[in-house]
Write an enzyme that holds these catalytic residues in place. Structure first.
Site, short mmCIF file in Angstrom:
data_model
loop_
_atom_site.label_atom_id
_atom_site.label_comp_id
_atom_site.label_asym_id
_atom_site.label_seq_id
_atom_site.Cartn_x
_atom_site.Cartn_y
_atom_site.Cartn_z
N GLU A 242 40.24 53.85 19.46
CA GLU A 242 40.72 52.99 20.76
C GLU A 242 39.95 54.09 22.30
O GLU A 242 40.74 54.74 22.47
CB GLU A 242 41.98 52.31 20.61
CG GLU A 242 42.77 51.80 19.44
CD GLU A 242 42.19 50.39 19.88
OE1 GLU A 242 41.25 50.25 20.34
OE2 GLU A 242 42.48 49.65 18.96
N CYS A 276 43.36 52.64 30.61
CA CYS A 276 42.22 51.98 29.96
C CYS A 276 41.36 50.92 30.19
O CYS A 276 40.74 50.26 30.47
CB CYS A 276 41.38 52.23 28.28
SG CYS A 276 43.61 51.08 27.46
P1 NDP Z 1 40.44 62.79 25.81
O1 NDP Z 1 39.95 61.95 24.56
O2 NDP Z 1 40.33 63.49 26.58
O3 NDP Z 1 41.74 63.52 24.63
C1 NDP Z 1 42.50 62.41 23.51
C2 NDP Z 1 42.72 63.12 22.90
O4 NDP Z 1 42.18 63.53 21.68
C3 NDP Z 1 43.93 63.91 23.44
O5 NDP Z 1 45.01 64.29 22.60
C4 NDP Z 1 42.64 65.21 23.10
O6 NDP Z 1 43.70 66.46 23.66
C5 NDP Z 1 42.60 65.05 21.98
N1 NDP Z 1 40.88 65.35 21.57
C6 NDP Z 1 40.01 66.45 22.59
N2 NDP Z 1 39.25 66.82 21.62
C7 NDP Z 1 39.55 66.57 20.52
C8 NDP Z 1 38.39 66.78 19.63
N3 NDP Z 1 36.89 67.98 19.24
N4 NDP Z 1 38.49 66.15 18.08
C9 NDP Z 1 40.46 66.11 18.05
N5 NDP Z 1 40.74 65.94 19.23
C10 NDP Z 1 40.35 66.04 20.76
O7 NDP Z 1 41.23 61.42 26.48
P2 NDP Z 1 42.18 61.58 27.61
O8 NDP Z 1 43.36 62.35 27.16
O9 NDP Z 1 41.70 62.45 28.63
O10 NDP Z 1 42.46 59.84 28.35
C11 NDP Z 1 41.81 59.36 29.36
C12 NDP Z 1 41.62 58.54 28.10
O11 NDP Z 1 41.45 57.67 26.85
C13 NDP Z 1 40.65 57.18 28.95
O12 NDP Z 1 38.98 57.03 28.61
C14 NDP Z 1 40.61 55.98 28.40
O13 NDP Z 1 40.51 54.69 28.90
C15 NDP Z 1 41.29 56.28 27.04
N6 NDP Z 1 42.02 55.15 26.38
C16 NDP Z 1 41.93 54.24 25.78
C17 NDP Z 1 43.39 53.24 25.11
C18 NDP Z 1 42.32 51.98 24.60
O14 NDP Z 1 43.23 51.54 24.25
N7 NDP Z 1 41.76 51.61 24.25
C19 NDP Z 1 44.29 53.81 26.26
C20 NDP Z 1 44.60 55.34 27.11
C21 NDP Z 1 43.50 55.44 27.05
P3 NDP Z 1 43.38 67.21 24.89
O15 NDP Z 1 44.56 66.22 25.23
O16 NDP Z 1 44.47 68.56 24.50
O17 NDP Z 1 42.48 67.95 24.99
#
Ligand code: NDP
Length: 526
Positions: A242, A276
């Site tokens: 997502e 998002c």
């Molecule tokens: P990120 O992609 O930065 O992080 C999402 C999660 O992935 C966090 O828990 C993060 O940990 C973790 N993560 C980061 N790097 C890795 C890796 N290499 N391997 C595994 N896990 C990892 O997104 P954000 O948290 O900044 O959220 C914002 C984004 O999410 C926006 O692009 C938004 O559009 C999208 N989003 C999409 C939704 C949907 O339903 N389509 C709903 C809500 C948001 P950490 O926080 O520690 O970096």
């Protein structure tokens, strides 16, 4: 070249981005701790998976009631960890989960019931088939900070109803909400290991992907999604993704301007624009463009920016989650200014951004092409229906789009041509809160679905059970030994089933009748 080794901090600090208050410290978990959590979840799944769906539903309804009773306390934790109002946290992050719990507790059994499949000619040949569903095992959930409760909690409930157990890795910005989720399950009395939570940064998330979980549900940026898919591919772990969005709102010239400008502002700035499905591009029909933009600007100026833990309804626009997020917003505003756009608002103080309306932009601007994820709204005019569709589709993303008009026929015609996984007519933002319908994205906005029947089916594997009712009475005509009669039988069967000519069908039938008793006696040991 020297390699610099940077040590990971052992602790994550949860900080209210609006006030700087430290809300707690949490472990930045390593690989062994993640593996341990997955081991616990695997052990718990052995029993949880055997519980009848109805009983799982009773557990989820118990959890629902526990959440309802504590709704303000839960919203308070979320509100502080995100730096937004408690009103927002309560309505968007906690409230929708009650409905979701209800829906899956009451409908999972029906959706996952065993299903007989018509298998055409094979039915005539004494066979029957059904499909049934069984859980994956342990679902790994990696979630973002923007809805740290509703996104993972919804996925956990669906996973559990399907008979899986879960390990959640919350965002490093919202570990407190992650631990709160674990506590809610514990306090409701769920068996240990059913919902494990591993706190940590991106590395902790990457450990989860390769820890032996049976499927990953990732919600976050498209960039991180691609990295996770690479790791998942090495371990052949299936994924649901997502991802990001750049959602368009199309406004035709027959709308109620007062209502629709309110909707545009809410769609763009809710949760400080960190949704998002935020309206990140607003296309307004040329005839009403001037009046519409004036109203949007006037109303935007009235939004209150700030944070109060005492008055949950005191401010509409809370803080941005982090310095990194702020930099991205700033970059888009500055790029727009440098390229000649008119920016109204957008002033920055600490982690607060005054909501910005941006005019005189087109599709060459960063703020129109890239996901901003902040309180920024570019507005552009259009002249024809086709032009609006083309502009809306001109994006790498395909999460949600909205169409605004009194002419519902026209709206549906437009919806049909929009390359988006969700199209709303005279509404925006809210469909993630409707558990009965699928949520997901096309193009760079995602793979697979959460919510709805489709989201539940992502949580299960399909088993096909096939019975040959004649299997102990006779041999199949295609078994060994091969023979001339069997060859002719195959040709006759082809014509009987697939020839368009009645004459050929009758001849084929006679051919089959002639050879059948001979064929059925042919065996290898004779
Ligand atoms: P990120 O992609 O930065 O992080 C999402 C999660 O992935 C966090 O828990 C993060 O940990 C973790 N993560 C980061 N790097 C890795 C890796 N290499 N391997 C595994 N896990 C990892 O997104 P954000 O948290 O900044 O959220 C914002 C984004 O999410 C926006 O692009 C938004 O559009 C999208 N989003 C999409 C939704 C949907 O339903 N389509 C709903 C809500 C948001 P950490 O926080 O520690 O970096």
């Amino acid at each position: 070249m020297r390699t610099e080794i940077v040590e990971r901090p052992p602790i994550l600090r949860s900080i209210n981005p609006a006030t700087g208050e430290i809300l707690g410290e949490f472990k930045n978990m390593g690989e062994e701790e993640v593996k341990e959590a997955v081991k616990k979840a695997k052990k718990a799944q052995k029993d949880w998976g055997k519980i009848p769906i109805k009983e799982r539903g009773r557990w989820i309804l118990k959890l629902k009631e526990h959440i309802r009773k504590n709704i303000e306390d839960i919203a308070d934790v979320i509100s502080k960890e995100k730096g937004v109002s408690r009103f927002e946290a309560l309505t968007s992050d906690v409230f929708p989960i009650l409905d979701l719990a209800d829906f899956y507790a009451k409908n999972t059994e029906k959706i996952l019931k065993r299903e007989k499949v018509k298998i055409g000619v094979w039915n005539i040949m004494g066979r029957e088939s059904y499909i049934e569903y069984f859980p994956y095992g342990v679902i790994g959930i990696i979630s973002p900070w923007n809805f740290p409760f509703s996104i993972p909690m919804g996925q956990i409930i669906i996973a559990l109803m399907a008979g899986n157990t879960c390990v959640l890795k919350p965002s490093e910005f919202t570990p407190k909400t992650g631990i709160l989720i674990k506590e809610l399950f514990k306090d409701t009395g769920f068996p240990e290991g059913v919902c494990e939570v591993v706190t940590g940064d991106g590395l902790t998330g990457s450990y989860l992907v390769k820890s032996g979980v049976d499927k990953i549900f990732f919600t976050g940026s498209t960039q991180t999604g691609k990295i996770i898919m690479k790791t998942a591919a090495e371990h052949l772990v299936p994924v649901v993704m997502e991802l990001g969005g750049k959602d368009p709102m199309i406004v035709f010239d027959d709308v109620d301007i007062d209502i629709t400008t309110d909707a545009a502002i809410f769609g763009a700035f809710f949760n400080t624009g960190q949704v998002c499905a935020s309206v990140e591009r607003l296309y307004v029909h040329k005839k009403i463009y001037e009046e519409f933009k004036r109203a949007v600007i006037e109303k935007t100026k009235k939004l209150r920016v700030g944070f109060s833990s005492y008055e949950p309804w005191g401010y509409e626009i809370g803080a941005v989650i982090s310095e990194k997020q702020l930099m991205k917003i700033k970059e888009h505003i500055e790029d727009a200014k440098e390229n000649g756009a008119e920016v109204i608002g957008g002033e920055i103080k600490d982690l607060f951004v005054k909501p910005a309306v941006i005019l005189n932009v087109d599709h060459s601007f960063k703020v129109v092409r890239e996901e901003t994820f902040g309180p920024v709204l570019p507005i552009m005019p259009f002249e024809t229906e086709d032009e609006a569709i083309e502009l809306a589709n001109d994006s790498e993303y395909g999460l949600t789009a909205s169409v605004w008009t009194k002419d519902i026929k026209r709206a549906k015609r437009v919806a049909e041509k929009l390359q988006y996984a969700t199209v709303m007519i005279n509404d925006n933002l809210i469909t993630h809160a409707i558990p009965q319908v699928p949520w997901g994205g096309v193009k760079n906005s995602g793979i697979g679905r959460t919510h709805g029947k489709e989201g539940l089916l992502e949580m299960v594997q399909v088993r096909h059970v096939h019975t040959n009712k004649l299997g102990q009475k006779m041999r199949a005509p295609w078994w060994y030994p091969f023979s001339k009669e069997k060859y002719e039988f195959a040709l006759s069967l082809t014509n009987l089933l697939h020839s368009p000519s009645m004459k050929e069908k009758i001849q084929a039938f006679l051919g089959i009748a002639k050879n059948f008793s001979k064929i059925s006696k042919q065996k290898l040991n004779e």
